[in-house]
Design a protein around this motif. Structure first.
Motif, PDB file in Angstrom:
ATOM      1  N   GLN A   1       5.457   5.238   3.530  1.00  0.00           N
ATOM      2  CA  GLN A   1       4.269   5.054   2.700  1.00  0.00           C
ATOM      3  C   GLN A   1       4.341   5.774   1.360  1.00  0.00           C
ATOM      4  OE1 GLN A   1       0.677   6.833   4.412  1.00  0.00           O
ATOM      5  NE2 GLN A   1       2.005   7.627   6.028  1.00  0.00           N
ATOM      6  N   GLU A   2       5.266   6.708   1.218  1.00  0.00           N
ATOM      7  CA  GLU A   2       5.421   7.384  -0.072  1.00  0.00           C
ATOM      8  C   GLU A   2       5.905   6.417  -1.154  1.00  0.00           C
ATOM      9  OE1 GLU A   2       9.164   7.552   2.186  1.00  0.00           O
ATOM     10  OE2 GLU A   2       7.162   8.241   2.705  1.00  0.00           O
TER      11      GLU A   2
ATOM     12  N   TYR B   1      -8.988   1.453   0.658  1.00  0.00           N
ATOM     13  CA  TYR B   1      -7.987   0.407   0.585  1.00  0.00           C
ATOM     14  C   TYR B   1      -7.101   0.428   1.811  1.00  0.00           C
ATOM     15  CZ  TYR B   1      -4.979   4.113  -1.412  1.00  0.00           C
ATOM     16  OH  TYR B   1      -4.280   5.267  -1.637  1.00  0.00           O
ATOM     17  N   ILE B   2      -6.456  -0.723   2.054  1.00  0.00           N
ATOM     18  CA  ILE B   2      -5.566  -0.895   3.197  1.00  0.00           C
ATOM     19  C   ILE B   2      -4.178  -1.229   2.673  1.00  0.00           C
ATOM     20  CG2 ILE B   2      -5.021  -2.333   5.200  1.00  0.00           C
ATOM     21  CD1 ILE B   2      -8.057  -2.846   5.465  1.00  0.00           C
ATOM     22  N   GLN B   3      -3.185  -0.525   3.217  1.00  0.00           N
ATOM     23  CA  GLN B   3      -1.791  -0.835   2.917  1.00  0.00           C
ATOM     24  C   GLN B   3      -1.042  -0.936   4.229  1.00  0.00           C
ATOM     25  OE1 GLN B   3      -1.027   2.455   0.151  1.00  0.00           O
ATOM     26  NE2 GLN B   3      -0.979   0.951  -1.506  1.00  0.00           N
ATOM     27  N   ARG B   4      -0.027  -1.815   4.244  1.00  0.00           N
ATOM     28  CA  ARG B   4       0.739  -1.987   5.453  1.00  0.00           C
ATOM     29  C   ARG B   4       2.119  -2.498   5.100  1.00  0.00           C
ATOM     30  NH1 ARG B   4       0.726  -5.990   3.272  1.00  0.00           N
ATOM     31  NH2 ARG B   4      -0.192  -7.998   3.626  1.00  0.00           N
TER      32      ARG B   4
ATOM     33  N   THR C   1      -1.839  -4.630  -1.529  1.00  0.00           N
ATOM     34  CA  THR C   1      -2.911  -3.736  -1.084  1.00  0.00           C
ATOM     35  C   THR C   1      -4.239  -4.466  -1.094  1.00  0.00           C
ATOM     36  OG1 THR C   1      -1.699  -1.840  -1.978  1.00  0.00           O
ATOM     37  CG2 THR C   1      -4.069  -1.558  -1.666  1.00  0.00           C
ATOM     38  N   ILE C   2      -5.046  -4.254  -0.056  1.00  0.00           N
ATOM     39  CA  ILE C   2      -6.387  -4.825  -0.010  1.00  0.00           C
ATOM     40  C   ILE C   2      -7.364  -3.732  -0.414  1.00  0.00           C
ATOM     41  CG2 ILE C   2      -8.145  -5.969   1.387  1.00  0.00           C
ATOM     42  CD1 ILE C   2      -5.115  -6.074   3.122  1.00  0.00           C
TER      43      ILE C   2
ATOM     44  N   ARG D   1      -8.351   5.504   2.819  1.00  0.00           N
ATOM     45  CA  ARG D   1      -7.133   4.703   2.942  1.00  0.00           C
ATOM     46  C   ARG D   1      -6.814   4.463   4.403  1.00  0.00           C
ATOM     47  NH1 ARG D   1      -1.066   6.220   2.838  1.00  0.00           N
ATOM     48  NH2 ARG D   1      -0.117   4.352   2.003  1.00  0.00           N
ATOM     49  N   VAL D   2      -6.275   3.277   4.682  1.00  0.00           N
ATOM     50  CA  VAL D   2      -5.736   2.950   6.000  1.00  0.00           C
ATOM     51  C   VAL D   2      -4.324   2.443   5.762  1.00  0.00           C
ATOM     52  CG1 VAL D   2      -5.962   1.503   8.048  1.00  0.00           C
ATOM     53  CG2 VAL D   2      -8.020   2.342   6.895  1.00  0.00           C
ATOM     54  N   PHE D   3      -3.381   2.945   6.551  1.00  0.00           N
ATOM     55  CA  PHE D   3      -1.983   2.517   6.442  1.00  0.00           C
ATOM     56  C   PHE D   3      -1.469   2.127   7.810  1.00  0.00           C
ATOM     57  CE2 PHE D   3       2.585   3.144   6.538  1.00  0.00           C
ATOM     58  CZ  PHE D   3       2.991   2.452   5.407  1.00  0.00           C
TER      59      PHE D   3
END
Length: 184
Positions: A29-30, A44-47, A53-54, A147-149
């Protein structure tokens, strides 16, 4: 494609932490960009497997009045393309990343992801800074979510294999950063 479908349908959304010997570490995630700061951005959400990104932002009907039917507007920042903003598709909005909203009165809203209705998020105005924030209770801790990852390794389009999830935010009473990780 579906962070929330994968996270929620795979069973991760009980938000029960893994036993200490099973704790996960979300990798990579970095390398993800931090979306630009905006006073209307809630979280925001990242995956994995890409950096798209949402963003979940406040949706105002008038200058200082939230849209009571849709107080939160989700949209993409398509970092994998040209970094442009893009609306969610019909499928994304109705089966994965969209929100169902209930106005609880007094400027408080209950939000539930369309892909997982069991876990409520709350949009409320903070007494700490008089701004709107999203709150959720995860691992028995109230978190002001920023944030959510999700780390995804394999799986399919509709059911990706989520190996680690991380929710980041602050304690709404103290402002101290909180990071909760768990295996789905």
């Amino acid at each position: 494609m579906n962070f929330l479908i994968s996270l929620f349908f795979v069973g991760a959304m009980s938000f029960t932490p893994a036993a200490p010997e099973e704790a996960c570490i979300c990798k990579g995630q970095e390398k993800f960009p931090t979306p630009p700061a905006d006073q209307n951005t809630l979280f925001y959400i990242q995956r994995t497997p890409n950096t798209n990104t949402i963003i979940y932002a406040l949706n105002f009907e008038k200058k200082d009045q939230l849209d009571a039917d849709n107080p939160v507007h989700p949209y993409w920042i398509r970092y994998q393309e040209e970094g442009q903003k893009e609306e969610l598709s019909f499928i994304q909005r109705n089966y994965a990343y969209g929100l169902k909203t209930e106005d609880l009165g007094n400027g408080k809203y209950e939000l539930r992801f369309v892909s997982y209705k069991k876990l409520p998020f709350y949009l409320t105005k903070s007494s700490r800074d008089n701004q709107y924030h999203i709150h959720a209770v995860i691992n028995k801790k109230k978190i002001e979510v920023s944030r959510v990852f999700l780390q995804i390794e394999g799986g399919s389009f509709w059911l990706p294999n989520v190996v680690c999830a991380e929710v980041k935010g602050v304690d709404p009473d103290t402002g101290v950063e909180i990071v909760e990780r768990f295996k789905p």
